[in-house]
Write an enzyme that holds these catalytic residues in place. Structure first.
Site, short mmCIF file in Angstrom:
data_model
loop_
_atom_site.label_atom_id
_atom_site.label_comp_id
_atom_site.label_asym_id
_atom_site.label_seq_id
_atom_site.Cartn_x
_atom_site.Cartn_y
_atom_site.Cartn_z
N GLU A 1 0.81 -1.22 0.00
CA GLU A 1 0.00 0.00 0.00
C GLU A 1 0.85 1.28 0.00
O GLU A 1 0.38 2.31 -0.47
CB GLU A 1 -0.98 -0.02 1.19
CG GLU A 1 -2.05 -1.11 1.01
CD GLU A 1 -2.94 -1.34 2.22
OE1 GLU A 1 -4.12 -1.68 2.02
OE2 GLU A 1 -2.48 -1.17 3.37
N ASP B 1 -11.57 -6.69 -3.41
CA ASP B 1 -12.41 -7.90 -3.32
C ASP B 1 -13.78 -7.47 -2.83
O ASP B 1 -13.99 -6.30 -2.51
CB ASP B 1 -11.79 -8.92 -2.36
CG ASP B 1 -11.62 -8.35 -0.95
OD1 ASP B 1 -10.53 -7.84 -0.67
OD2 ASP B 1 -12.60 -8.36 -0.18
C1 3QA Z 1 -6.02 -7.78 4.67
C2 3QA Z 1 -5.52 -6.36 4.58
C3 3QA Z 1 -5.78 -5.58 5.85
O1 3QA Z 1 -4.79 -4.62 6.07
C4 3QA Z 1 -7.12 -4.93 5.58
C5 3QA Z 1 -6.24 -5.62 3.51
C6 3QA Z 1 -9.32 -5.71 1.75
N1 3QA Z 1 -10.27 -6.68 1.71
C7 3QA Z 1 -10.71 -6.91 2.98
C8 3QA Z 1 -11.67 -7.79 3.52
N2 3QA Z 1 -11.86 -7.78 4.87
C9 3QA Z 1 -11.14 -6.94 5.64
N3 3QA Z 1 -10.21 -6.08 5.17
C10 3QA Z 1 -9.99 -6.06 3.84
N4 3QA Z 1 -7.00 -4.59 4.16
C11 3QA Z 1 -4.98 -8.57 5.31
S1 3QA Z 1 -5.07 -10.26 5.26
C12 3QA Z 1 -3.94 -10.77 4.04
C13 3QA Z 1 -2.51 -10.68 4.45
O2 3QA Z 1 -1.72 -11.40 3.58
C14 3QA Z 1 -8.24 -4.20 3.52
C15 3QA Z 1 -9.14 -5.31 3.04
N5 3QA Z 1 -12.38 -8.61 2.76
C16 3QA Z 1 -0.36 -11.30 3.86
C17 3QA Z 1 0.34 -12.51 3.30
O3 3QA Z 1 0.13 -13.60 4.15
#
Ligand code: 3QA
Length: 231
Positions: free
Chosen positions: A12, A196
């Site tokens: 980000e 998403d």
């Molecule tokens: C998700 C990120 C966190 O900082 C919140 C992305 C996008 N889609 C979402 C959803 N529910 C909640 N939040 C979000 N951000 C982190 S988990 C993946 C980490 O992977 C926004 C967001 N559906 C790292 C590699 O293992």
């Protein structure tokens, strides 16, 4: 004016750093802060790590230790409003914590005594985003963002957040950053691009689109920064 620019994940803030000069790393509280210049203006950039606790720590540090006068957040979000598609931009008008629950005592979801369900973002910054959107010819949705310490990938949970908070998008850091900025009286702005739809495909879609959507958000934010340093 010293501008704080925050994200939660490396993806980000990486596109932000590419626009900056004289980048200097400062290590504090197990995180890295990038002190830099944009057109001779002071900026501090950091990704907090994921969730409300880490984002609270980073926002507080940005304002208290680095003495930033304004805080801008860029990142991705899950869509709640069905009109939002992957890559679309959402500007928060207000934010709430969807997982804050003392409803057993008769309080509304997202509320604790001496707090409030929603925290409003800075109206001038939202107005500036509208000007930038028009200038760039891009569509930006002004709406409500719900924050909680959960990656939402479930229709029922998403429906609850939609009904309870009238949220347009959801993520995991915005409302905690809002609490900090509101408490310290610092104007703030929360921008997100959809990665998403918080449904059963969310995990898969997130991984596919996190980078491209993070870039959409970051590039838009830099257009705003450009305006802010000129003003
Ligand atoms: C998700 C990120 C966190 O900082 C919140 C992305 C996008 N889609 C979402 C959803 N529910 C909640 N939040 C979000 N951000 C982190 S988990 C993946 C980490 O992977 C926004 C967001 N559906 C790292 C590699 O293992």
């Amino acid at each position: 004016m010293k501008i704080a620019i925050m994200g939660a994940m490396p993806e980000e803030v990486a596109p932000i750093l590419e626009h900056l000069n004289d980048v200097e790393e400062v290590h504090y509280a197990k995180n890295t802060y990038y002190k830099a210049k944009y057109k001779n203006n002071d900026v501090v950039v950091a990704y907090s790590k994921i969730g409300k606790v880490f984002s609270t720590l980073t926002a507080t540090t940005m304002l208290e230790l680095f003495a930033c006068d304004v805080l801008l957040f860029t990142g991705v979000a899950g869509a709640v409003n069905p009109e939002l598609a992957i890559g679309d931009l959402v500007v928060a008008t207000k934010l709430a914590q969807h997982d804050l629950d003392i409803t057993i005592f008769g309080h509304p979801h997202g509320y604790v005594p001496e707090g409030s369900v929603y925290i409003q973002t800075d109206k001038d910054l939202v107005a500036l985003s509208k000007i930038v959107a028009t200038e760039m010819g891009v569509k930006v949705k002004e709406g409500i963002i719900a924050t909680g310490d959960q990656f939402i990938a479930d229709e029922a949970k998403k429906e609850f957040i939609s009904q309870t908070f009238q949220a347009d998008a959801l993520e995991m850091e915005g409302a905690s950053v809002a609490v900090v900025c509101d408490a310290l009286g610092v104007p703030f702005f929360i921008l997100r691009s959809i990665s998403d739809s918080a449904d059963m495909d969310a995990g898969f879609n997130f991984e596919e689109f996190v980078q491209s959507s993070a870039k959409v958000s970051a590039e838009f934010l830099m257009k705003m920064v450009d305006r802010l340093v000129r003003a």
